[in-house]
Write a protein that holds these residues in place. Structure first.
Motif, PDB file in Angstrom:
ATOM      1  N   LEU A 312      24.411  34.623  73.247  1.00 29.37           N
ATOM      2  CA  LEU A 312      23.476  35.462  73.736  1.00 29.37           C
ATOM      3  C   LEU A 312      22.712  36.105  72.763  1.00 29.37           C
ATOM      4  N   LYS A 313      23.100  36.525  71.607  1.00 35.81           N
ATOM      5  CA  LYS A 313      22.334  37.264  70.652  1.00 35.81           C
ATOM      6  C   LYS A 313      21.280  36.246  70.280  1.00 35.81           C
ATOM      7  N   ASP A 314      21.795  35.113  69.697  1.00 37.33           N
ATOM      8  CA  ASP A 314      20.555  34.046  69.410  1.00 37.33           C
ATOM      9  C   ASP A 314      19.327  33.777  70.553  1.00 37.33           C
ATOM     10  N   PHE A 315      20.147  33.617  71.964  1.00 38.92           N
ATOM     11  CA  PHE A 315      19.174  33.768  73.164  1.00 38.92           C
ATOM     12  C   PHE A 315      18.284  34.760  73.332  1.00 38.92           C
ATOM     13  N   LEU A 316      18.652  36.105  72.796  1.00 35.55           N
ATOM     14  CA  LEU A 316      17.650  37.234  73.025  1.00 35.55           C
ATOM     15  C   LEU A 316      16.496  37.236  71.882  1.00 35.55           C
ATOM     16  N   GLN A 317      17.234  36.629  70.678  1.00 37.75           N
ATOM     17  CA  GLN A 317      16.424  36.748  69.359  1.00 37.75           C
ATOM     18  C   GLN A 317      15.255  36.054  69.589  1.00 37.75           C
ATOM     19  N   ARG A 318      15.280  34.817  70.335  1.00 39.64           N
ATOM     20  CA  ARG A 318      14.200  33.857  70.613  1.00 39.64           C
ATOM     21  C   ARG A 318      13.004  34.472  71.457  1.00 39.64           C
ATOM     22  N   PHE A 319      13.184  35.246  72.557  1.00 39.22           N
ATOM     23  CA  PHE A 319      12.523  36.134  73.068  1.00 39.22           C
ATOM     24  C   PHE A 319      11.937  37.112  72.401  1.00 39.22           C
ATOM     25  N   ALA A 320      12.483  37.887  71.605  1.00 39.09           N
ATOM     26  CA  ALA A 320      12.103  38.877  70.567  1.00 39.09           C
ATOM     27  C   ALA A 320      11.114  38.090  69.433  1.00 39.09           C
ATOM     28  N   ALA A 321      11.358  37.142  68.997  1.00 46.69           N
ATOM     29  CA  ALA A 321      10.314  36.223  68.067  1.00 46.69           C
ATOM     30  C   ALA A 321       9.119  35.965  68.820  1.00 46.69           C
ATOM     31  N   GLU A 322       8.972  35.469  69.971  1.00 51.10           N
ATOM     32  CA  GLU A 322       8.144  35.274  70.728  1.00 51.10           C
ATOM     33  C   GLU A 322       7.229  36.286  71.289  1.00 51.10           C
ATOM     34  N   GLY A 323       8.025  37.498  71.372  1.00 48.13           N
ATOM     35  CA  GLY A 323       7.266  38.559  72.002  1.00 48.13           C
ATOM     36  C   GLY A 323       7.540  38.558  73.545  1.00 48.13           C
ATOM     37  N   LYS A 324       8.446  37.895  74.278  1.00 45.47           N
ATOM     38  CA  LYS A 324       8.450  37.719  75.701  1.00 45.47           C
ATOM     39  C   LYS A 324       9.478  38.802  76.324  1.00 45.47           C
ATOM     40  N   VAL A 325       9.234  39.085  77.460  1.00 49.27           N
ATOM     41  CA  VAL A 325      10.063  40.038  78.296  1.00 49.27           C
ATOM     42  C   VAL A 325      11.167  39.224  78.757  1.00 49.27           C
ATOM     43  N   VAL A 326      12.364  39.686  78.605  1.00 52.33           N
ATOM     44  CA  VAL A 326      13.380  38.915  79.342  1.00 52.33           C
ATOM     45  C   VAL A 326      13.660  39.347  80.745  1.00 52.33           C
ATOM     46  N   THR A 327      13.685  38.439  81.666  1.00 49.85           N
ATOM     47  CA  THR A 327      13.820  38.745  83.337  1.00 49.85           C
ATOM     48  C   THR A 327      15.118  38.463  83.404  1.00 49.85           C
ATOM     49  N   PRO A 328      15.562  39.024  84.774  1.00 45.46           N
ATOM     50  CA  PRO A 328      17.039  38.718  85.291  1.00 45.46           C
ATOM     51  C   PRO A 328      17.084  37.117  85.465  1.00 45.46           C
ATOM     52  N   ASP A 329      16.140  36.603  86.031  1.00 42.78           N
ATOM     53  CA  ASP A 329      16.328  34.909  86.174  1.00 42.78           C
ATOM     54  C   ASP A 329      16.673  34.479  84.684  1.00 42.78           C
ATOM     55  N   ASP A 330      15.908  34.861  83.448  1.00 41.47           N
ATOM     56  CA  ASP A 330      16.384  34.200  82.116  1.00 41.47           C
ATOM     57  C   ASP A 330      17.777  34.458  81.920  1.00 41.47           C
ATOM     58  N   ILE A 331      18.316  35.649  82.028  1.00 47.04           N
ATOM     59  CA  ILE A 331      19.818  35.964  82.015  1.00 47.04           C
ATOM     60  C   ILE A 331      20.805  35.191  82.817  1.00 47.04           C
ATOM     61  N   ARG A 332      20.416  34.881  84.027  1.00 44.07           N
ATOM     62  CA  ARG A 332      20.784  34.130  85.234  1.00 44.07           C
ATOM     63  C   ARG A 332      21.308  32.600  84.654  1.00 44.07           C
ATOM     64  N   HIS A 333      20.055  32.307  84.092  1.00 42.83           N
ATOM     65  CA  HIS A 333      19.943  31.007  83.672  1.00 42.83           C
ATOM     66  C   HIS A 333      20.740  30.711  82.311  1.00 42.83           C
ATOM     67  N   PHE A 334      20.834  31.673  81.516  1.00 42.03           N
ATOM     68  CA  PHE A 334      21.745  31.622  80.492  1.00 42.03           C
ATOM     69  C   PHE A 334      23.297  31.508  80.835  1.00 42.03           C
ATOM     70  N   PHE A 335      23.567  32.320  81.684  1.00 42.44           N
ATOM     71  CA  PHE A 335      25.075  31.965  82.165  1.00 42.44           C
ATOM     72  C   PHE A 335      25.201  30.946  83.142  1.00 42.44           C
ATOM     73  N   GLU A 336      24.480  30.195  83.511  1.00 41.62           N
ATOM     74  CA  GLU A 336      24.382  29.133  84.423  1.00 41.62           C
ATOM     75  C   GLU A 336      24.817  28.096  83.247  1.00 41.62           C
ATOM     76  N   GLN A 337      23.936  28.123  82.411  1.00 37.41           N
ATOM     77  CA  GLN A 337      24.113  27.294  81.007  1.00 37.41           C
ATOM     78  C   GLN A 337      25.366  27.414  80.369  1.00 37.41           C
ATOM     79  N   GLN A 338      26.123  28.413  80.396  1.00 37.05           N
ATOM     80  CA  GLN A 338      27.413  28.737  79.805  1.00 37.05           C
ATOM     81  C   GLN A 338      28.259  28.059  80.647  1.00 37.05           C
ATOM     82  N   GLN A 339      28.340  28.128  81.977  1.00 32.64           N
ATOM     83  CA  GLN A 339      29.194  27.773  82.868  1.00 32.64           C
ATOM     84  C   GLN A 339      29.051  26.143  83.054  1.00 32.64           C
ATOM     85  N   SER A 340      27.867  25.570  82.794  1.00 28.79           N
ATOM     86  CA  SER A 340      27.619  24.050  82.526  1.00 28.79           C
ATOM     87  C   SER A 340      28.405  23.536  81.484  1.00 28.79           C
TER      88      SER A 340
END
Length: 352
Positions: A312-340
């Protein structure tokens, strides 16, 4: 977006633990589930003022931590930090349209409570809110240990020392000097003089203690110093106050007896809160559940948690490095990947 206004998610993650510690220091010393009213005038507790229930022009009132959660959820609250010797007002006569859900049987008014302009959401001698949207000056707020008001550093009438975190600030000097015979951080007695001058030994008679009254010594040499601005005294300054019978009576008459109680300090309250938090963590339901599992299951859960936290930390760091805003869909996609990934690991595991 301008770089100077950008907050890195990595910075937020790194500061999260520190913010939690600060919050627990203030809140963990108070009960978040039960109204503090039955305890009477609590020695020190976290308090709030409800602008929704008691707006400007109404009688000032304060509510405890639990009532701020249970009775005033969604209301416009002013955080008062902590106050001493206060009894919860929630649902009493001052609240015309609200009854306390936690302890409805209250007196009409708490006559010993003390109120200030803080209960209207304004602070300092400038009577401004905090945070102040119209104040462009970066300035810390410091609480006076006597009046418990919060004052801007630039409004104290003196330069704020760099190590003020380890000191107590008093915005009214003359009252302390005349009522207690206390000393500032520039003239604190050496350790070898404390027992002889400030704190009479228990072996001495009452008459001998009165003869060694620190306040009388100051008066005899006309040492009532007139000073302008606040003073910062070392955290142990209370132990140097004279505690003879006469001085205790003077302190009581001025409603300053709390100055002789070293556990009255905010530092002592915060330490209690931190200890409570640590004790609660020691009885964490998750840890209790882990205790009922075997060693292999425990290790699997712990490793799984640590892996998810790291990913999760690595996932958020990528957004920070690119200057992007994390959306609820991004978080939902992250946990879907975890389940997969988890399902693939289970399906790929050999069957015995």
């Amino acid at each position: 977006m301008c770089e100077e206004h950008t907050v890195s998610l990595v910075d937020v993650l790194e500061e999260d633990e520190e913010l939690e510690e600060e919050a627990s220091a203030v809140l963990a010393g108070s009960d978040s589930d039960h109204c503090s009213y039955p305890q009477g005038y609590v020695k020190r507790q976290a308090l709030y003022s409800c602008n929704t229930c008691t707006p400007k022009g109404a009688e000032a009132a304060g509510v405890c931590l639990a009532c701020s959660y249970k009775c005033h959820e969604g209301h416009d609250l002013f955080e008062l930090y902590t106050k001493r010797n206060f009894r919860c007002d929630c649902g009493n006569r001052k609240f015309t349209d609200l009854q306390c859900k936690l302890y409805p049987e209250k007196d009409d008014v708490n006559t010993l409570n003390k109120y200030s302009h803080n209960f209207s959401g304004v602070y300092c001698t400038c009577r401004r809110p905090y945070p102040d949207p119209d104040d462009q000056v970066e300035d810390e707020m410091i609480q006076c240990v006597l009046c418990e008001d919060w004052l801007h550093g630039r409004h104290l009438g003196r330069e704020v020392p760099e190590n003020n975190e380890s000191q107590e600030m008093i915005c009214v000097v003359r009252q302390v000097k005349e009522e207690t015979g206390g000393r500032s951080n520039t003239d604190v007695a050496p350790e070898e003089q404390v027992d002889d001058v400030i704190k009479p030994s228990a072996k001495r008679t009452r008459e001998e203690a009165e003869l060694n009254c620190r306040l009388k010594e100051l008066q005899a040499v006309n040492q009532k110093r007139e000073r302008s601005g606040a003073v910062f005294w070392p955290s142990a300054w209370r132990s140097t106050l004279c505690s003879c019978n006469t001085c205790q009576e003077r302190l009581s008459g001025a409603q300053l007896s709390f100055l002789l109680d070293e556990s009255d300090t905010v530092v002592a309250y915060e330490r209690k809160g931190q200890n409570n938090e640590q004790n609660q963590q020691g009885h964490d339901p998750l840890m209790s559940a882990l205790d009922n599992l075997n060693r292999v299951q425990q290790l699997e859960i712990i490793h799984g948690y640590n892996d998810m936290k790291s990913e999760l930390k690595d996932f958020l760091q990528r957004f920070a490095a690119e200057g992007k805003v994390v959306t609820p869909d991004d978080i939902r996609h992250f946990f879907e990947q975890q389940q997969s990934r988890k399902r693939r690991r289970v399906e790929a595991a050999p069957f015995y």
